[in-house]
Design an enzyme around this catalytic site. Sequence first.
Site, mmCIF file in Angstrom:
data_model
loop_
_atom_site.group_PDB
_atom_site.id
_atom_site.type_symbol
_atom_site.label_atom_id
_atom_site.label_comp_id
_atom_site.label_asym_id
_atom_site.label_seq_id
_atom_site.Cartn_x
_atom_site.Cartn_y
_atom_site.Cartn_z
ATOM 1 N N ASN A 6 -13.768 44.124 -5.899
ATOM 2 C CA ASN A 6 -12.909 43.424 -6.861
ATOM 3 C C ASN A 6 -13.808 42.953 -7.996
ATOM 4 O O ASN A 6 -14.801 42.260 -7.753
ATOM 5 C CB ASN A 6 -12.233 42.227 -6.181
ATOM 6 C CG ASN A 6 -11.469 41.313 -7.153
ATOM 7 O OD1 ASN A 6 -11.318 40.146 -6.886
ATOM 8 N ND2 ASN A 6 -10.996 41.852 -8.266
ATOM 9 N N GLY A 7 -13.465 43.348 -9.201
ATOM 10 C CA GLY A 7 -14.252 42.925 -10.350
ATOM 11 C C GLY A 7 -14.501 44.075 -11.298
ATOM 12 O O GLY A 7 -13.823 45.116 -11.214
ATOM 13 N N GLY A 23 -2.829 43.037 -6.480
ATOM 14 C CA GLY A 23 -2.858 44.466 -6.800
ATOM 15 C C GLY A 23 -1.706 45.175 -6.124
ATOM 16 O O GLY A 23 -1.621 45.155 -4.904
#
Lengths: 479, 479, 479, 479
Positions: free
Chosen positions: D115-116, D40
């Site tokens: 995250n996800g 990221g």
Amino acid sequence: MEQEERHLHEECGVFGVCSSKKQDVASLTYYGLFALQHRGQESAGIVVNDEGVFSSCCDVGLVSEVFPPQRLHALGQGNIAVGHVRYATTGSDHKRNVQPIVINHFKGRMALAHNGNLTNSMPLRHQLEERGSIFHTTTDSEVIAYLIVQERLRQPSIEAAVSAAMDRLEGAYSLVISSPAKLIAARDPMGFRPLCLGQREDGGIVFASESCALDAVGAKLVRDLLPGEIVVADAQGVRTDTSHCGRTAPHLCVFELIYFARPDSVIQGCSVSRARERAGAFLAQEHPVEADVVIGVPDSGLDAALGYARASGIPYAIGFTKNRYVGRTFIAPTQAMREEGVDLKLNPVREVVEGKRVVLIDDSIVRGTTCRRTIAMLRRAGAKEIHMRVSAPPFVAPCYYGTDIDSGDNLIANHHTVEEIAEIIGVDSLGYLSLEHTRALVGREMGFCTACFGGGYPTSIPQSGEKDRFEYKIPRKPQ
Amino acid sequence: MEQEERHLHEECGVFGVCSSKKQDVASLTYYGLFALQHRGQESAGIVVNDEGVFSSCCDVGLVSEVFPPQRLHALGQGNIAVGHVRYATTGSDHKRNVQPIVINHFKGRMALAHNGNLTNSMPLRHQLEERGSIFHTTTDSEVIAYLIVQERLRQPSIEAAVSAAMDRLEGAYSLVISSPAKLIAARDPMGFRPLCLGQREDGGIVFASESCALDAVGAKLVRDLLPGEIVVADAQGVRTDTSHCGRTAPHLCVFELIYFARPDSVIQGCSVSRARERAGAFLAQEHPVEADVVIGVPDSGLDAALGYARASGIPYAIGFTKNRYVGRTFIAPTQAMREEGVDLKLNPVREVVEGKRVVLIDDSIVRGTTCRRTIAMLRRAGAKEIHMRVSAPPFVAPCYYGTDIDSGDNLIANHHTVEEIAEIIGVDSLGYLSLEHTRALVGREMGFCTACFGGGYPTSIPQSGEKDRFEYKIPRKPQ
Amino acid sequence: MEQEERHLHEECGVFGVCSSKKQDVASLTYYGLFALQHRGQESAGIVVNDEGVFSSCCDVGLVSEVFPPQRLHALGQGNIAVGHVRYATTGSDHKRNVQPIVINHFKGRMALAHNGNLTNSMPLRHQLEERGSIFHTTTDSEVIAYLIVQERLRQPSIEAAVSAAMDRLEGAYSLVISSPAKLIAARDPMGFRPLCLGQREDGGIVFASESCALDAVGAKLVRDLLPGEIVVADAQGVRTDTSHCGRTAPHLCVFELIYFARPDSVIQGCSVSRARERAGAFLAQEHPVEADVVIGVPDSGLDAALGYARASGIPYAIGFTKNRYVGRTFIAPTQAMREEGVDLKLNPVREVVEGKRVVLIDDSIVRGTTCRRTIAMLRRAGAKEIHMRVSAPPFVAPCYYGTDIDSGDNLIANHHTVEEIAEIIGVDSLGYLSLEHTRALVGREMGFCTACFGGGYPTSIPQSGEKDRFEYKIPRKPQ
Amino acid sequence: MEQEERHLHEECGVFGVCSSKKQDVASLTYYGLFALQHRGQESAGIVVNDEGVFSSCCDVGLVSEVFPPQRLHALGQGNIAVGHVRYATTGSDHKRNVQPIVINHFKGRMALAHNGNLTNSMPLRHQLEERGSIFHTTTDSEVIAYLIVQERLRQPSIEAAVSAAMDRLEGAYSLVISSPAKLIAARDPMGFRPLCLGQREDGGIVFASESCALDAVGAKLVRDLLPGEIVVADAQGVRTDTSHCGRTAPHLCVFELIYFARPDSVIQGCSVSRARERAGAFLAQEHPVEADVVIGVPDSGLDAALGYARASGIPYAIGFTKNRYVGRTFIAPTQAMREEGVDLKLNPVREVVEGKRVVLIDDSIVRGTTCRRTIAMLRRAGAKEIHMRVSAPPFVAPCYYGTDIDSGDNLIANHHTVEEIAEIIGVDSLGYLSLEHTRALVGREMGFCTACFGGGYPTSIPQSGEKDRFEYKIPRKPQ
């Protein structure tokens, strides 16, 4: 290549373009400098010449930092542009030394970008000062500019002035110069630093330190400039002056092939990538070893590692992951963190080295500290044996031709035998490339400068300390 | 003072400090420049001299922008410092012209800060170029530096070299110069620009364009330099050379008193605040009117308004609120917004002007556009009558001595009578200060330059266009 | 007003605009906030509502810093916009508290800007938390947003939800809120903070903390919102809800008139400039003195000084030059420098005060330190006598309604008599405005909050410490 | 991997550290995030928890840009820290979505990094909104935070609240959460995204998306969290809750191994580097070809290229030089320049490919445009034949689990056969890795999510468009 404590730095990259039609030469130069960024990461500059009106922007930072879109755009269109990337000197004055330098003289403006280092700049500077000259910078470039301008008083053209000035210059210089109507490139008679000539499909002439910058502007490599050659490009075409050529043997810096240049560049007809593979193959021949895997320290050690693997038959592997986000503003780990094994730039791939006998290829050892840390990292990742092979001979002497390989005191090979170094850095065996093989890297007979490897200086060298005249305090008179 | 479309700009402010003990002269210079910020808001620079080792930082921006704490701190301590604020020239090259300029010459380093404008810089530049000199900037400062350095070849001291160089300079210059061991201030023989001498309690000598900068560093105003005077400060004390003094009548720029200088400064023994009040009083005498209230355009019109009020007996009031947050990055209203009456810098206080006959004092009218808008704003706020009084005569001629009052074409008074101007800007009556009263602003006989008011040029003036030699395109040869 | 050590801060300014046609409401809000910048200089934010799609930009900095042209432009066009300027809380978390806050709830988006301070926010927050609510900020604004959203579950419209939420709020709040289709302004029933309604020529409705922001967008002041009033503007026009009005006496913060508001603003029908002049006149009446000149501390003391001068007959003068370049990045002088008399913001005009008996008008004394330095500066400039007059009563109690007049411990008037204060700050005499005259500043009977002057709190006040619940460390369990 | 036109983006990386002694956890988190930067690159954030007092800094930019030394230092010391890197959503609101989010609730503060991507976030959000909840962001993280806080009302501990919240969450989530006294990590029951647990020599517990971040802080990889596992670290030690484990088959995103993760990371016990080599070997088996050299597109294609070379016996070579200075501010060449063959990021090494039959390995083809350009570049460099092998199956379906493989319309493999794609991108042959081999990349039976390769969605998927509820304009009522 060693990192952090002691990086070897190429001092500069130069670029120039001359087009018969007015165009966005600023962007071309931006792309060219971007491809030369590895030659200098501290400052960048572009000068655009629009029929004698010069616009310039030079500042401290990477090319992408110095030139946000609006600043690049503000340079406007032109027929000629000159660019430069460099390692700036440190201290608060460092902004004064950014290049290309742009000066006004009696014939108009002149922009000059220089890669290299004069060995007689101090005597030249003194002579100029004694006649009342003033210097804004501490660069050799300004000395060169002065000589050219003063010769121009007597010479019929700028190229003749460059030629006359070259009679007075000693040392390393690859120059790209813009006069109001011409773009001129010149290379010192020993050819220490590379400089090549390319051509774009639209006929535009390009000069660059390395051919990878030609690729970056869609130009084809025509040839390298000869040592001592002056090439002039203007609206009338391209002309060459070879009057300084052949007076002395060529002395291309061999470390350009080993480390400085990009693998995709071609220097003196030799692919840098191929030269490095050849170095690896020579190493396999000189220093064979039984091992399970050959890995290179990224990025400059990879080609040699592949060469070693091919020649030895030991499998090549990718042994490190390099963090691609290390920039100039990055906060480095503390000493304490480092001792815990933290290295944010490089991380070994455990799978590749665990339980293996590893041949590790790097291009140099300077002080040995970074090297030692990298090796400790490999040990922690489980390497069973580490056999280090260096794709160059040991550094034993400072460089006066435009790199920062400095005083012998900092060079580990000056104080220790190969066996001692192996013990200090913690490897099971250590082998350097021989000077003979180093000279054979391009695959044919060619003159190199190998002074830093003890091969002798091809010119007289500067007297110690003379360069820092204005950096020392003057004694104050008693009050 | 008119705003936005046409601001009058003082071109520079200079500052220097010399201390017998090493100290934080960078901060002193920062404070001094900060107090001189009104004289130049485009770039700022400080050079610290620590026993001959110079550290400098010059960049585009306000003093507070160019010098964040770490940059100021990085300049270190020293015995001498020189500072400068200026209006940069426009274009991509403007960074090259930041000051003080710092040069190396055969006697060491020299830093030079200059306020003013030479009238013979082009011929001098040509002479220097013809001898092979190169110029990095397009500033007069570099010409002056050259002359000093070249005289230094023949002269026994830097101050003697300054003196000799002054024989060749024409026009306006207030200089502050640091040699390795001395701080030197010099003022042109006509004294166009102010320059004063102060002393700190610790004995430190300070030179500054205006006395408000002395206040800012805790120094007492000793006196103004005489026109033509050279003052040297070093470890041995302060010495003066008046050999250039008295050769010609003094010609202080009268607009320093009217607009440029800060009201709390004292120039030639006269409080700027007092001079402006006097201007207001003269105006009341020359152009009386029946009215209810006197207001000034902030900030430079306030003192004159108070002077008018006192002399006329009409009550003084604070007629505008000025927005103190207008900075360089501010987004100005569009033309459409302006026509709706939006002015973000200045807003009338309706209570003060509504239904009143207003005397409005400003210090100048250049093109008349800003002025017209301010007056429209007052009308919208309900002013019944507006009688404008200008605390200076009409501008009719360009200035060649360091301000940007330029070509007569842009000056409304060159094309219109006072009555016409009154109609254009929309006032009920308009009166300018007479040239005679302007010359009497300090309350005693004194020589002023009043060239911009039609008072005649005291020197020869530059030939048109000669300054921009390198800014025009050269004709290209046919291919 | 005292500076540096102890500034009094208004906590916020709010602005909103609603237009029947889509337009550049972002720029209008920028201009409005720019005019309100004096009410909050630490952060700024604008939310543009384009038919229910909200774009926002809020950050730490001045309006001109937070909104460079490209960021303002990126907000796009819309029918409604809401803006806010504020003093951010300190610490690394301060960015979280920028306003307007923008939230999503079951009816769409809502933007809310708040000026003031609730006195029951902690109990309200606790109630909300106990039902599982989460808070991203520590602002009262988020508490208010929650109440409105939760009332909206039961109420037929956003304005009805605002009205219902107001039943639960105590303390000071001037709100500007955007729902997808409406712009709503609301003022607490005591009317602590100002909030006014204006209209542009194109019919657009504008809400702002002060009328100077209406001027800045070409809008006419229609009227102040009544204490307790809710006004809704949308495509159907303007509607008002006065159901909370008149339940309690109005309590406008009198310090808005004395210090916070801009002189060109009109609050409750009274010109701020006029109120200050009146304060000066009252002071002349309460504390007459024989003197030569009356000066004010810029900028907020100037109107009162003029009022004192007019009422007393003593001449008014401009006694200080204020440096207009003091910004947030400015490096303040060290304590040592200050003791040498260096004050970079304010410099006395020696001509005005030297040898004079001076009446000095300021609007407040908080700790007394800045005041003492200003007076020392006047003494050094030669003032013979200094008679200080303060255009407000002494501060004796903290404010809980949106300013940072804090704990009594820091207020000099809590520990010392007027005579003692006079001696501490070094004046020959000292006089404060009486509470009675303070209440008469608008020239007619009106309800004010004078709590900080000992006039008593009109609401219950928060329990000490309850606000910082999450700022203190929790005790760790034994390991 | 394709570049510029269509990059595949991992959406986030998370990191957390819990130490029994107070220390510089901010720097540890900085180093960890730095190693996760490839996951990221648009925003970064760190929250430090010092015994319940949270300090946070989150902003748009690379880790090194968001955290200059002074900002990192300002976070202070603590026992716990949580960090996050992410791809921000676009638009002016993107700053609101930076993570970790920090909220206050009735039990104190909580920081959460995610995250996800949830597949039921919209229904959950609606339920919350209907109870009067407000949302500051459009992230799933805020929905998760709400559920945890609301469960906390009923549950005895934060970990029990996390567990209860997990009963309501569907989709992909790897969470790192700090309560005042605990650090909690949780992974969704299908284990879409990786999350591992490590330990430092001083006993400190570390959670990270990938093990390379453990190496960066001197921590040893202990193990991956089980799908569905919750791990709690605090002063009492480490505890685990596996009550959600084993309810469903694991579905690790196979593209983590192929592209997203760093080669030096180990996921589910498998070296990423080794998995990629294995992919190359499978490709050699599935799609053999006669050729002279195997090259990989850097960096993610290199390991697979080496695997292909080893398995096929065709020599491996380094075919491209990648410019390491391409950053976010880089000015990309214009379309015209690109057609001239300018690619500043990647340049082929002519020596390696000229006159050769080349096997080119990349990890994916999305639209095909970048791919086509890379191949054209190789042709210009003299490649005689080009046989492309892709180390993954063709993309045919969007991903709903935290990457941006979006709508089928943009995926070339959805519209064209392999033969057609080969012709479009200009290769002599093209082969993709089969789905069967893809599932065998770790060398043992393991459950993967292969939805984007047509392997079917393991959960229900969101209804189209529901996510953008507040991004569309509302219809305005007629006036």
